[in-house]
Design a protein around this motif. Structure first.
Motif, PDB file in Angstrom:
ATOM      1  N   ASP A 323       0.826  -1.223   0.000  1.00 24.24           N
ATOM      2  CA  ASP A 323       0.000   0.000   0.000  1.00 24.24           C
ATOM      3  C   ASP A 323       0.856   1.267   0.000  1.00 24.24           C
ATOM      4  O   ASP A 323       0.439   2.307  -0.531  1.00 24.24           O
ATOM      5  N   LEU A 324       2.048   1.189   0.613  1.00 22.43           N
ATOM      6  CA  LEU A 324       2.905   2.386   0.695  1.00 22.43           C
ATOM      7  C   LEU A 324       3.413   2.814  -0.675  1.00 22.43           C
ATOM      8  O   LEU A 324       3.917   3.924  -0.833  1.00 22.43           O
ATOM      9  N   TRP A 325       3.285   1.925  -1.657  1.00 16.59           N
ATOM     10  CA  TRP A 325       3.779   2.231  -2.997  1.00 16.59           C
ATOM     11  C   TRP A 325       2.692   2.925  -3.858  1.00 16.59           C
ATOM     12  O   TRP A 325       2.836   3.091  -5.036  1.00 16.59           O
ATOM     13  N   PHE A 326       1.553   3.277  -3.200  1.00 14.51           N
ATOM     14  CA  PHE A 326       0.466   3.957  -3.912  1.00 14.51           C
ATOM     15  C   PHE A 326       0.111   5.245  -3.179  1.00 14.51           C
ATOM     16  O   PHE A 326       0.049   5.257  -1.940  1.00 14.51           O
ATOM     17  N   ASP A 327      -0.129   6.323  -3.926  1.00 18.75           N
ATOM     18  CA  ASP A 327      -0.546   7.566  -3.271  1.00 18.75           C
ATOM     19  C   ASP A 327      -2.059   7.561  -3.053  1.00 18.75           C
ATOM     20  O   ASP A 327      -2.742   6.591  -3.412  1.00 18.75           O
ATOM     21  N   ALA A 328      -2.561   8.645  -2.470  1.00 13.67           N
ATOM     22  CA  ALA A 328      -3.980   8.689  -2.105  1.00 13.67           C
ATOM     23  C   ALA A 328      -4.881   8.504  -3.319  1.00 13.67           C
ATOM     24  O   ALA A 328      -5.993   7.982  -3.212  1.00 13.67           O
ATOM     25  N   ALA A 329      -4.389   8.923  -4.488  1.00 13.14           N
ATOM     26  CA  ALA A 329      -5.200   8.793  -5.704  1.00 13.14           C
ATOM     27  C   ALA A 329      -5.036   7.418  -6.348  1.00 13.14           C
ATOM     28  O   ALA A 329      -5.580   7.171  -7.423  1.00 13.14           O
ATOM     29  N   GLY A 330      -4.241   6.543  -5.720  1.00 13.37           N
ATOM     30  CA  GLY A 330      -4.082   5.192  -6.252  1.00 13.37           C
ATOM     31  C   GLY A 330      -2.986   5.075  -7.302  1.00 13.37           C
ATOM     32  O   GLY A 330      -2.829   4.032  -7.934  1.00 13.37           O
ATOM     33  N   ARG A 331      -2.219   6.163  -7.486  1.00 11.47           N
ATOM     34  CA  ARG A 331      -1.106   6.107  -8.454  1.00 11.47           C
ATOM     35  C   ARG A 331       0.123   5.487  -7.782  1.00 11.47           C
ATOM     36  O   ARG A 331       0.385   5.736  -6.609  1.00 11.47           O
ATOM     37  N   GLU A 332       0.893   4.706  -8.577  1.00 15.01           N
ATOM     38  CA  GLU A 332       2.092   4.098  -8.012  1.00 15.01           C
ATOM     39  C   GLU A 332       3.152   5.156  -7.759  1.00 15.01           C
ATOM     40  O   GLU A 332       3.278   6.117  -8.530  1.00 15.01           O
ATOM     41  N   ARG A 333       3.890   5.002  -6.688  1.00 12.91           N
ATOM     42  CA  ARG A 333       4.936   5.971  -6.333  1.00 12.91           C
ATOM     43  C   ARG A 333       6.045   5.218  -5.596  1.00 12.91           C
ATOM     44  O   ARG A 333       5.849   4.082  -5.147  1.00 12.91           O
ATOM     45  N   ALA A 334       7.192   5.858  -5.455  1.00  8.45           N
ATOM     46  CA  ALA A 334       8.274   5.265  -4.660  1.00  8.45           C
ATOM     47  C   ALA A 334       8.203   5.854  -3.255  1.00  8.45           C
ATOM     48  O   ALA A 334       8.152   7.081  -3.114  1.00  8.45           O
ATOM     49  N   PRO A 335       8.187   5.036  -2.223  1.00 12.08           N
ATOM     50  CA  PRO A 335       8.208   5.599  -0.863  1.00 12.08           C
ATOM     51  C   PRO A 335       9.467   6.442  -0.646  1.00 12.08           C
ATOM     52  O   PRO A 335      10.481   6.252  -1.316  1.00 12.08           O
ATOM     53  N   ASP A 336       9.409   7.358   0.296  1.00 11.30           N
ATOM     54  CA  ASP A 336      10.500   8.310   0.537  1.00 11.30           C
ATOM     55  C   ASP A 336      11.568   7.673   1.436  1.00 11.30           C
ATOM     56  O   ASP A 336      11.664   7.971   2.623  1.00 11.30           O
ATOM     57  N   TRP A 337      12.376   6.791   0.838  1.00 11.98           N
ATOM     58  CA  TRP A 337      13.400   6.093   1.635  1.00 11.98           C
ATOM     59  C   TRP A 337      14.424   7.069   2.195  1.00 11.98           C
ATOM     60  O   TRP A 337      14.936   6.877   3.299  1.00 11.98           O
ATOM     61  N   SER A 338      14.757   8.118   1.428  1.00  8.27           N
ATOM     62  CA  SER A 338      15.748   9.082   1.941  1.00  8.27           C
ATOM     63  C   SER A 338      15.236   9.733   3.208  1.00  8.27           C
ATOM     64  O   SER A 338      15.986   9.906   4.177  1.00  8.27           O
ATOM     65  N   GLY A 339      13.954  10.091   3.207  1.00 10.41           N
ATOM     66  CA  GLY A 339      13.376  10.705   4.393  1.00 10.41           C
ATOM     67  C   GLY A 339      13.426   9.773   5.593  1.00 10.41           C
ATOM     68  O   GLY A 339      13.717  10.183   6.720  1.00 10.41           O
ATOM     69  N   VAL A 340      13.167   8.498   5.354  1.00 11.42           N
ATOM     70  CA  VAL A 340      13.175   7.514   6.447  1.00 11.42           C
ATOM     71  C   VAL A 340      14.599   7.296   6.952  1.00 11.42           C
ATOM     72  O   VAL A 340      14.855   7.243   8.162  1.00 11.42           O
ATOM     73  N   LEU A 341      15.537   7.186   6.006  1.00 10.90           N
ATOM     74  CA  LEU A 341      16.913   6.869   6.410  1.00 10.90           C
ATOM     75  C   LEU A 341      17.618   8.070   7.035  1.00 10.90           C
ATOM     76  O   LEU A 341      18.683   7.916   7.650  1.00 10.90           O
ATOM     77  N   ALA A 342      17.028   9.251   6.911  1.00  5.38           N
ATOM     78  CA  ALA A 342      17.593  10.434   7.564  1.00  5.38           C
ATOM     79  C   ALA A 342      17.299  10.411   9.070  1.00  5.38           C
ATOM     80  O   ALA A 342      17.904  11.161   9.832  1.00  5.38           O
ATOM     81  N   LEU A 343      16.371   9.559   9.479  1.00 12.25           N
ATOM     82  CA  LEU A 343      16.034   9.473  10.907  1.00 12.25           C
ATOM     83  C   LEU A 343      17.045   8.570  11.612  1.00 12.25           C
ATOM     84  O   LEU A 343      17.567   7.619  11.013  1.00 12.25           O
ATOM     85  N   PRO A 344      17.319   8.826  12.901  1.00  8.76           N
ATOM     86  CA  PRO A 344      18.340   8.032  13.601  1.00  8.76           C
ATOM     87  C   PRO A 344      17.864   6.597  13.866  1.00  8.76           C
ATOM     88  O   PRO A 344      16.710   6.371  14.207  1.00  8.76           O
ATOM     89  N   GLY A 345      18.780   5.640  13.667  1.00  7.78           N
ATOM     90  CA  GLY A 345      18.501   4.253  14.061  1.00  7.78           C
ATOM     91  C   GLY A 345      17.530   3.518  13.173  1.00  7.78           C
ATOM     92  O   GLY A 345      16.879   2.573  13.621  1.00  7.78           O
ATOM     93  N   THR A 346      17.423   3.932  11.898  1.00  6.68           N
ATOM     94  CA  THR A 346      16.515   3.212  11.010  1.00  6.68           C
ATOM     95  C   THR A 346      17.293   2.186  10.182  1.00  6.68           C
ATOM     96  O   THR A 346      18.378   2.469   9.683  1.00  6.68           O
ATOM     97  N   HIS A 347      16.725   0.993  10.063  1.00  6.29           N
ATOM     98  CA  HIS A 347      17.333  -0.101   9.298  1.00  6.29           C
ATOM     99  C   HIS A 347      16.310  -0.559   8.275  1.00  6.29           C
ATOM    100  O   HIS A 347      15.273  -1.123   8.639  1.00  6.29           O
ATOM    101  N   LEU A 348      16.589  -0.312   6.995  1.00  4.30           N
ATOM    102  CA  LEU A 348      15.634  -0.638   5.941  1.00  4.30           C
ATOM    103  C   LEU A 348      15.909  -2.035   5.387  1.00  4.30           C
ATOM    104  O   LEU A 348      17.040  -2.366   5.045  1.00  4.30           O
ATOM    105  N   HIS A 349      14.869  -2.842   5.346  1.00  5.21           N
ATOM    106  CA  HIS A 349      14.967  -4.197   4.778  1.00  5.21           C
ATOM    107  C   HIS A 349      13.925  -4.306   3.668  1.00  5.21           C
ATOM    108  O   HIS A 349      12.718  -4.297   3.960  1.00  5.21           O
ATOM    109  N   LEU A 350      14.339  -4.367   2.430  1.00  8.09           N
ATOM    110  CA  LEU A 350      13.417  -4.604   1.320  1.00  8.09           C
ATOM    111  C   LEU A 350      13.721  -5.990   0.757  1.00  8.09           C
ATOM    112  O   LEU A 350      14.877  -6.416   0.705  1.00  8.09           O
TER     113      LEU A 350
END
Ligand code: ADP
Ligand code: MG
Length: 387
Positions: A323-350
């Motif tokens: 669901d995170l890969w879709f915006d409110a209008a249902g269009r596909e989008r890339a989640p904001d990984w840079s924004g997430v990884l800018a936060l302290p202590g985040t570990h991204l697993h895809l």
């Protein structure tokens, strides 16, 4: 059955896994880190584990040629999904050590045998009844079991194959809607919290566990896991750990096993279900513990020593659904990984899944922090960034 030898990581030894999903991928990654070669049996050409394993045997889970090929290259074999045919595990076990055993996995594949196993282990579970015929329907103790949840006995996951029913008429409708397959009717319990405990048990009977995990589900799918399990009394946590150990011992289990528990409104603890493998709620351990659930799977499979994992950071795990890969209008989008990884202590697993679908587990984000409050704060910030 082949005895369980110690398999040292000598650069040649290969650990095999049935199934190519994300759990297989993280098992393969843990095994490789320790110096093992890895092999995956998975029919899908594009699978999270198949991408990263040294060898990919591309056949069905019951294909004799595929099973023989996996046994030939592997020193020992495990599974990453509970619906692996138990017969395939039994067949592999005539050639190689297999953990967990097909018989143990078979108990976990059927909600009725699973519940019977909890009872045999002296662990309370929800009042329930098997529904496999009109006679079973007519015989339901409605005062005891309704309102309830009707669940298919086999193959259910992430809340699939379940219907909530208030009365006998809804129960009959639900059983028809589920295709009149064998089902289990469970009393609807007043949940105060959901917990899980991951245990690892060696062939010698030694058992270690991850810290108790507190889980939040959304639409039947795990959404958030928090460790330590704040707000859960120490006695309740100790009881969950004790029960998990008894359930594993009673199964003569070898490998990693996860038990899901409910804490009821009156504070009592009941077992819900179990998974004969690492569990989504234990993914945090890769980043928050000095030994992860996948390290434990490797150790139990290879006959290596087990040590009790230590939680070195407070943690919150957020599942990343399609669901995170879709915006409110249902269009596909890339989640904001840079924004997430800018936060302290985040570990991204895809997980490397090529096809995005709503409600599909695409990855998870683990947040580690010095305190539970700090982990929670960052988790809220991450959730806001992901929208
Ligand atoms: P699944 O195999 O889909 O994970 P579960 O049996 O764990 O199936 O059910 C999914 C979720 O539904 C649980 O995590 C819990 O939130 C809710 N649930 C299941 N059984 C009950 C019950 N007997 N009473 C109340 N809630 C339940
Ligand atoms: Mg569940």
């Amino acid at each position: 059955m082949a005895a369980h030898p110690v398999i040292l990581p000598d650069g040649q030894a290969t650990l095999g896994v049935m199934g190519g999903g994300q759990l297989g991928r993280m098992f393969v990654q843990a095994a490789q880190q320790m110096g093992y070669r890895t092999a995956v049996l998975e029919p899908d050409a594009a699978s999270p584990a198949g991408w990263v394993a040294h060898e990919h045997v591309r056949t069905g889970y019951e294909d004799v040629i595929g099973l023989t090929a996996l046994a030939n290259v592997s020193a020992a074999i495990t599974t990453e999904f509970e619906n692996v045919p138990a017969a395939s595990l039994r067949q592999l076990a005539t050639h190689r050590p297999v953990a967990p055993a097909g018989d143990a996995v078979a108990v976990c594949q059927d909600r009725a045998t699973e519940k019977a196993h909890f009872v045999a282990s002296g662990v309370p579970c929800a009042p329930h009844a098997r529904i496999g015929s009109e006679a079973d329907l007519a015989g339901v103790d409605t005062a005891l079991l309704l309102p309830g949840i009707l669940k298919t006995s086999r193959m259910g996951y992430d809340g699939k194959g379940q219907r909530r029913v208030r009365d006998a008429a809804e129960l009959a409708q639900a059983w028809s809607a589920l295709g009149r397959v064998p089902c289990l009717l469970e009393k609807m319990l007043p949940l105060a919290a959901e917990l899980s405990v991951v245990v690892a048990r060696g062939a010698d009977g030694q058992c270690v566990h991850l810290p108790v995990q507190r889980n939040l589900h959304r639409d039947g799918i795990l959404a958030v896991t928090t460790v330590p399990a704040e707000g859960i009394p120490a006695a309740t946590q100790a009881a969950a750990i004790d029960s998990a150990g008894r359930i594993a011992a009673e199964l003569a289990y070898v490998g990693v096993l996860c038990i899901e528990f409910f804490v009821l409104a009156d504070g009592s603890l009941v077992a819900n279900e179990m998974a004969p493998r690492p569990h989504n709620s234990g993914h945090h351990s890769i980043d928050s513990c000095d030994v992860s659930q996948f390290d434990l799977q490797v150790r139990t499979l290879a006959g290596l020593p087990l040590v009790a994992p230590r939680l070195h950071s407070a943690t919150v795990m957020l599942n990343l659904l399609g669901d995170l890969w879709f915006d409110a209008a249902g269009r596909e989008r890339a989640p904001d990984w840079s924004g997430v990884l800018a936060l302290p202590g985040t570990h991204l697993h895809l997980y490397g899944k090529t096809e995005v679908r709503r409600a599909r587990k695409m990855g998870h984000l683990t947040i580690t922090a010095p305190t539970p409050e700090a982990a929670r704060t960052v988790a809220l910030q991450a959730a806001a960034v992901l929208g």
